[in-house]
Every structure is written in structure tokens, then in C-alpha cells.
Design a protein around this motif. Structure first.
Motif, mmCIF file in Angstrom:
data_model
loop_
_atom_site.group_PDB
_atom_site.id
_atom_site.type_symbol
_atom_site.label_atom_id
_atom_site.label_comp_id
_atom_site.label_asym_id
_atom_site.label_seq_id
_atom_site.Cartn_x
_atom_site.Cartn_y
_atom_site.Cartn_z
ATOM 1 N N ASP A 208 0.833 -1.210 0.000
ATOM 2 C CA ASP A 208 0.000 0.000 0.000
ATOM 3 C C ASP A 208 0.865 1.256 0.000
ATOM 4 O O ASP A 208 0.575 2.233 -0.705
ATOM 5 C CB ASP A 208 -0.918 0.006 1.228
ATOM 6 N N SER A 209 1.931 1.230 0.794
ATOM 7 C CA SER A 209 2.848 2.371 0.847
ATOM 8 C C SER A 209 3.535 2.585 -0.500
ATOM 9 O O SER A 209 3.734 3.735 -0.940
ATOM 10 C CB SER A 209 3.891 2.144 1.941
ATOM 11 N N LEU A 210 3.864 1.496 -1.167
ATOM 12 C CA LEU A 210 4.512 1.575 -2.471
ATOM 13 C C LEU A 210 3.592 2.238 -3.492
ATOM 14 O O LEU A 210 4.009 3.119 -4.260
ATOM 15 C CB LEU A 210 4.885 0.162 -2.926
ATOM 16 N N LYS A 211 2.326 1.847 -3.500
ATOM 17 C CA LYS A 211 1.353 2.457 -4.411
ATOM 18 C C LYS A 211 1.179 3.937 -4.125
ATOM 19 O O LYS A 211 1.071 4.772 -5.030
ATOM 20 C CB LYS A 211 0.007 1.738 -4.281
ATOM 21 N N GLU A 212 1.143 4.262 -2.834
ATOM 22 C CA GLU A 212 0.942 5.656 -2.432
ATOM 23 C C GLU A 212 2.119 6.538 -2.863
ATOM 24 O O GLU A 212 1.930 7.668 -3.324
ATOM 25 C CB GLU A 212 0.769 5.737 -0.912
ATOM 26 N N GLN A 213 3.332 6.001 -2.722
ATOM 27 C CA GLN A 213 4.523 6.797 -3.035
ATOM 28 C C GLN A 213 4.816 6.866 -4.526
ATOM 29 O O GLN A 213 5.309 7.881 -5.018
ATOM 30 C CB GLN A 213 5.740 6.220 -2.302
ATOM 31 N N LEU A 214 4.519 5.783 -5.270
ATOM 32 C CA LEU A 214 4.913 5.703 -6.667
ATOM 33 C C LEU A 214 3.752 5.861 -7.643
ATOM 34 O O LEU A 214 3.980 6.021 -8.838
ATOM 35 C CB LEU A 214 5.639 4.385 -6.931
ATOM 36 N N GLY A 215 2.529 5.788 -7.163
ATOM 37 C CA GLY A 215 1.389 6.030 -8.027
ATOM 38 C C GLY A 215 0.899 4.803 -8.767
ATOM 39 O O GLY A 215 1.559 3.762 -8.799
ATOM 40 N N LEU A 216 -0.240 4.948 -9.397
ATOM 41 C CA LEU A 216 -0.883 3.826 -10.065
ATOM 42 C C LEU A 216 -0.160 3.398 -11.337
ATOM 43 O O LEU A 216 -0.346 2.288 -11.824
ATOM 44 C CB LEU A 216 -2.336 4.190 -10.393
ATOM 45 N N GLY A 217 0.661 4.268 -11.894
ATOM 46 C CA GLY A 217 1.356 3.933 -13.131
ATOM 47 C C GLY A 217 2.551 3.028 -12.933
ATOM 48 O O GLY A 217 3.181 2.603 -13.906
ATOM 49 N N PHE A 218 2.860 2.707 -11.688
ATOM 50 C CA PHE A 218 4.037 1.897 -11.406
ATOM 51 C C PHE A 218 3.623 0.463 -11.119
ATOM 52 O O PHE A 218 2.658 0.189 -10.433
ATOM 53 C CB PHE A 218 4.775 2.453 -10.190
ATOM 54 N N GLY A 219 4.407 -0.477 -11.646
ATOM 55 C CA GLY A 219 4.137 -1.887 -11.355
ATOM 56 C C GLY A 219 3.288 -2.545 -12.424
ATOM 57 O O GLY A 219 3.250 -2.078 -13.552
ATOM 58 N N PRO A 220 2.624 -3.644 -12.058
ATOM 59 C CA PRO A 220 2.437 -4.231 -10.729
ATOM 60 C C PRO A 220 3.693 -4.941 -10.195
ATOM 61 O O PRO A 220 4.611 -5.232 -10.949
ATOM 62 C CB PRO A 220 1.306 -5.232 -10.954
ATOM 63 N N CYS A 221 3.669 -5.191 -8.858
ATOM 64 C CA CYS A 221 4.792 -5.829 -8.182
ATOM 65 C C CYS A 221 4.320 -7.101 -7.489
ATOM 66 O O CYS A 221 3.333 -7.084 -6.760
ATOM 67 C CB CYS A 221 5.402 -4.889 -7.143
ATOM 68 N N PHE A 222 5.027 -8.189 -7.703
ATOM 69 C CA PHE A 222 4.697 -9.474 -7.106
ATOM 70 C C PHE A 222 5.855 -9.918 -6.208
ATOM 71 O O PHE A 222 7.024 -9.789 -6.585
ATOM 72 C CB PHE A 222 4.425 -10.512 -8.186
ATOM 73 N N PHE A 223 5.536 -10.449 -5.043
ATOM 74 C CA PHE A 223 6.544 -10.812 -4.051
ATOM 75 C C PHE A 223 6.500 -12.311 -3.771
ATOM 76 O O PHE A 223 5.422 -12.897 -3.624
ATOM 77 C CB PHE A 223 6.315 -10.043 -2.754
ATOM 78 N N THR A 224 7.677 -12.897 -3.661
ATOM 79 C CA THR A 224 7.804 -14.328 -3.383
ATOM 80 C C THR A 224 8.893 -14.556 -2.348
ATOM 81 O O THR A 224 9.980 -13.976 -2.457
ATOM 82 C CB THR A 224 8.170 -15.106 -4.664
ATOM 83 N N GLY A 225 8.615 -15.398 -1.351
ATOM 84 C CA GLY A 225 9.628 -15.785 -0.377
ATOM 85 C C GLY A 225 10.417 -16.977 -0.894
ATOM 86 O O GLY A 225 9.846 -17.923 -1.444
ATOM 87 N N VAL A 226 11.736 -16.934 -0.731
ATOM 88 C CA VAL A 226 12.611 -18.000 -1.227
ATOM 89 C C VAL A 226 13.530 -18.451 -0.097
ATOM 90 O O VAL A 226 14.599 -17.871 0.117
ATOM 91 C CB VAL A 226 13.449 -17.524 -2.434
ATOM 92 N N PRO A 227 13.144 -19.488 0.652
ATOM 93 C CA PRO A 227 14.031 -19.989 1.708
ATOM 94 C C PRO A 227 15.165 -20.819 1.132
ATOM 95 O O PRO A 227 14.968 -21.608 0.208
ATOM 96 C CB PRO A 227 13.092 -20.856 2.557
ATOM 97 N N GLY A 228 16.371 -20.613 1.667
ATOM 98 C CA GLY A 228 17.510 -21.401 1.205
ATOM 99 C C GLY A 228 18.804 -20.617 1.317
ATOM 100 O O GLY A 228 18.800 -19.400 1.476
ATOM 101 N N SER A 229 19.914 -21.316 1.234
ATOM 102 C CA SER A 229 21.230 -20.696 1.310
ATOM 103 C C SER A 229 21.611 -20.080 -0.028
ATOM 104 O O SER A 229 21.498 -20.725 -1.073
ATOM 105 C CB SER A 229 22.289 -21.727 1.695
ATOM 106 N N PHE A 230 22.083 -18.841 0.003
ATOM 107 C CA PHE A 230 22.501 -18.204 -1.245
ATOM 108 C C PHE A 230 23.876 -18.690 -1.718
ATOM 109 O O PHE A 230 24.401 -18.209 -2.713
ATOM 110 C CB PHE A 230 22.453 -16.684 -1.179
ATOM 111 N N TYR A 231 24.439 -19.660 -1.020
ATOM 112 C CA TYR A 231 25.647 -20.312 -1.529
ATOM 113 C C TYR A 231 25.292 -21.478 -2.454
ATOM 114 O O TYR A 231 26.170 -22.224 -2.899
ATOM 115 C CB TYR A 231 26.529 -20.779 -0.374
#
Length: 357
Positions: free
Chosen positions: A115-138
Motif C-alpha cells: 500500500d505504501s509503495l502504491k501511495e509513493q509511486l502512483g498507479l502507473g508503477f508496477g504491478p509488483c509481485f513478491f515471493t519468499g525464497v528460503p535457502g542458502s545463497f551459496y
């Protein structure tokens, strides 16, 4: 010690959680924002902006800092979009950490951030999708040739495992002046092995021309025993030695315990990047932030910060029963130290671009 199954920041949002004790990390990410903006600008201006853009934040933890870097990246992207007058791409944001990370708290905070992202960047930005990725970055975490931008802050100093030491690092939990040369060498070799593996994995996952901004808790000096990187752990060793002298824990347990952590110099980072060969270095800096970032009772707050980071490792070795006593003594030692001298954390900041294969 299986670091991947033991290490995690203190979860939740309570007074002892990492979320409530991550001001140092916040300061570091905030100070890195101009570097992130420059890297995003170079990424977008040196290549055609794709319709779908993938971003990964590696070692995100679960407090407000998890979204701070993402916000900076998004704002930089939006500024370039507005200047160029073109349509915003779709964004896929991957939030990665070890399996023990408190992803539940992280994703409970996500709707508010969106919600904060939409408020700061406006409706013309995105959409943005988020995914959690558990695991070692090695290890590999993502599909090949899919990532455009990778960020990581204060994570790559953590090793994949405790180095295999041929000598006993007696009375120390990390490299110290009194550490045998073999201990220092083992830590250096483990960092080289791990960081090279990290770069190789990311090189397979990133598109050509993709960019990484990595901030590593490190040191300026070439000396791996310098106070710049060892002091916070030497003070913890002092507290543990006091616990041994009071027979609250066993000397053998202390001698067998070593932090899976290494603070590299800029030269060491450069050496591994050049040896691995998949990335070119666009920028390599070192900076510092005082331990004394809190307005009141710095020793108390620094102690809580370190506890929220390393308690899982300490409990695994020494048990829950001694933790309060240990960190009370640690606080006293830190208080005495910062009253007598300037104490600082040092950051190595490197911007990398994926080479043409």
C-alpha cells in the motif's frame, strides 16, 4: 554446526526481536541508497528495460529493513521510467533468507508495504509481485538467466559453515590476535570458497548485464586481526571467558565454538571476484558506521542487536539457561569499551555487472 539449520535472526516483533533491534542495518542500507540508485540507473540506461524485471534481496531477514532496499530500488526504477516516458515493467521481487527466518512476520508486513509503495509511486508503477525464497545463497535459488538486479546487505560475511580448524582457537569465538595462523588461514579460505560459490550461482541466474549491489560487514585494513572487524567478537569472547571462570559453562564448549563469520577487506573481495570471472567491478568502497548509532544507552541497544543476530548459534552450543547472564556481562563490557574509545562497524560495498558470456 549446520549453519543453514541453526542460524537465523530473532523472529517476531517483540522487544528482543531482530525487527526491533536492526537500526545499524537500517543506517547501512540508507547510506548505500545512492549506490543502489546509481546501479539501477546504469542497468536501465545500458540496456532496453524489459517488460518483466526480476529483483532478488538476499538475506532479507524479517524486520523493516527487508523492504527498505526494495523501496530504494523501486524508487530509482520509477524515476528513470518517468524521465524516459515509458510504461512501467512488471516486477517480480524475491525475498530470500535461510529456512529458519521468520517469513511469517515478514509477509504479515507485506500488504502495508505494498500500500505504501502504491501511495509513493502512483498507479502507473508496477504491478509488483513478491515471493519468499528460503535457502542458502551459496546454492542455486532461481531459474537460470532470470534475475536483473540482486541486492544483499550485511549477509555475505556469514559463512556456509564453521571453517575446519586444525588448531584450537583457544578462548576465542572468532579470529583474534592470539589465534594461531592456521585458524586465520582457515577462515580466509572458507570465505574465498563461499564467496566464489555465491558469485558462480548468481552468474547462472542473472541475465547478461544484470547488476548486483553487495554490502558486506568487513574491514578497511589488510590485517584480519584488526579491531575493525574483530572487536565485537573479542568482547563476546571476554564475556564467555568470564562465564567459564564462574563455572557457568565449560571451557571445552568455548574452545569448540567458532562464529561462522568472516569480515573481508576490499582487496579480498576484489581478488575473489576477479578469480571467479563472471562479473566486472563497477564500484568498490569501504565505509563505516559507529556502534553508537542510538540516542540513549548505546551499550544496551548494541547488546540487544548482537543478541538478536547470534543467539541462535550460542544457544545451540551453550544452552538457553546462560543467555541472560552472558548478555548482561557482554553489555557491561561493551559499555566500558565505548566509554573509552571510538567503535565502528566497517562495510565493504561492491557493485558488480554480469559479463557477456
Amino acid at each position: 554446526m549446520e549453519v543453514i539449520s541453526v542460524l537465523h535472526m530473532k523472529g517476531g516483533t517483540g522487544d528482543s526481536s531482530y525487527a526491533s533491534n536492526s537500526l545499524v542495518g537500517n543506517k547501512v542500507i540508507s547510506r548505500t541508497r545512492p549506490v543502489i540508485e546509481e546501479a539501477v540507473s546504469d542497468l536501465c540506461r545500458n540496456a532496453t528495460l524489459p517488460e518483466k524485471l526480476c529483483i532478488a534481496d538476499l538475506g532479507c531477514a524479517s524486520g523493516p529493513n527487508a523492504f527498505l532496499a526494495v523501496l530504494g530500488i523501486m524508487k530509482a526504477m520509477d524515476k528513470i521510467r518517468e524521465e524516459g516516458g515509458f510504461q512501467s515493467p512488471e516486477f517480480q521481487v524475491y525475498l530470500n533468507d535461510l529456512p529458519g527466518n521468520d517469513f511469517n512476520t515478514l509477509f504479515r508486513a507485506l500488504p502495508q508495504f505494498q500500500d505504501s509503495l502504491k501511495e509513493q509511486l502512483g498507479l502507473g508503477f508496477g504491478p509488483c509481485f513478491f515471493t519468499g525464497v528460503p535457502g542458502s545463497f551459496y546454492r542455486r535459488l532461481f531459474l537460470s538467466k532470470t534475475l536483473h538486479f540482486v541486492h544483499s546487505s550485511y549477509c555475505l560475511q556469514w559463512l556456509s559453515q564453521v571453517p575446519e580448524l586444525e588448531d584450537i582457537n583457544k578462548g576465542n569465538v572468532y579470529i583474534a590476535i592470539t589465534s594461531p595462523p592456521g585458524v586465520i588461514r582457515a577462515y580466509q579460505q572458507q570465505f574465498q570458497k563461499d564467496f566464489s560459490a555465491f558469485l558462480k550461482c548468481r552468474s547462472e541466474e542473472m541475465v547478461t548485464g544484470g547488476c548486483m549491489v553487495l554490502t558486506i560487514l568487513g574491514r578497511k585494513s589488510d590485517d584480519p586481526t584488526t579491531k575493525e572487524c574483530c572487536q565485537i567478537w573479542e568482547l563476546l569472547s571476554m564475556a564467555l571467558r568470564d562465564m567459564v571462570s564462574q563455572e557457568l559453562t565449560e571451557e571445552k564448549k568455548l574452545d569448540e565454538f567458532n562464529i561462522p563469520h568472516y569480515n573481508p577487506s576490499p582487496g579480498e573481495v576484489k581478488e575473489v571476484v576477479e578469480a571467479e570471472g563472471s562479473f566486472s567491478i563497477d564500484r568498490l568502497d569501504a565505509s563505516q558506521v559507529n556502534w553508537n548509532v542510538y540516542e540513549n544507552d548505546s551499550a544496551y541497544n548494541i547488546t540487544k542487536c548482537i543478541r538478536s543476530v547470534v543467539e541462535s548459534l550460542l544457544v545451540n552450543q551453550f544452552g538457553h539457561a546462560v543467555m541472560d547472564r552472558l548478555f548482561q556481562r557482554y553489555r557491561e563490557i561493551i559499555d566500558d569499551t565505548i566509554s573509552k574509545e571510538t567503535t565502528q562497524f566497517f562495510s565493504v560495498i561492491v557493485t558488480l555487472t554480469k559479463r557477456v558470456v
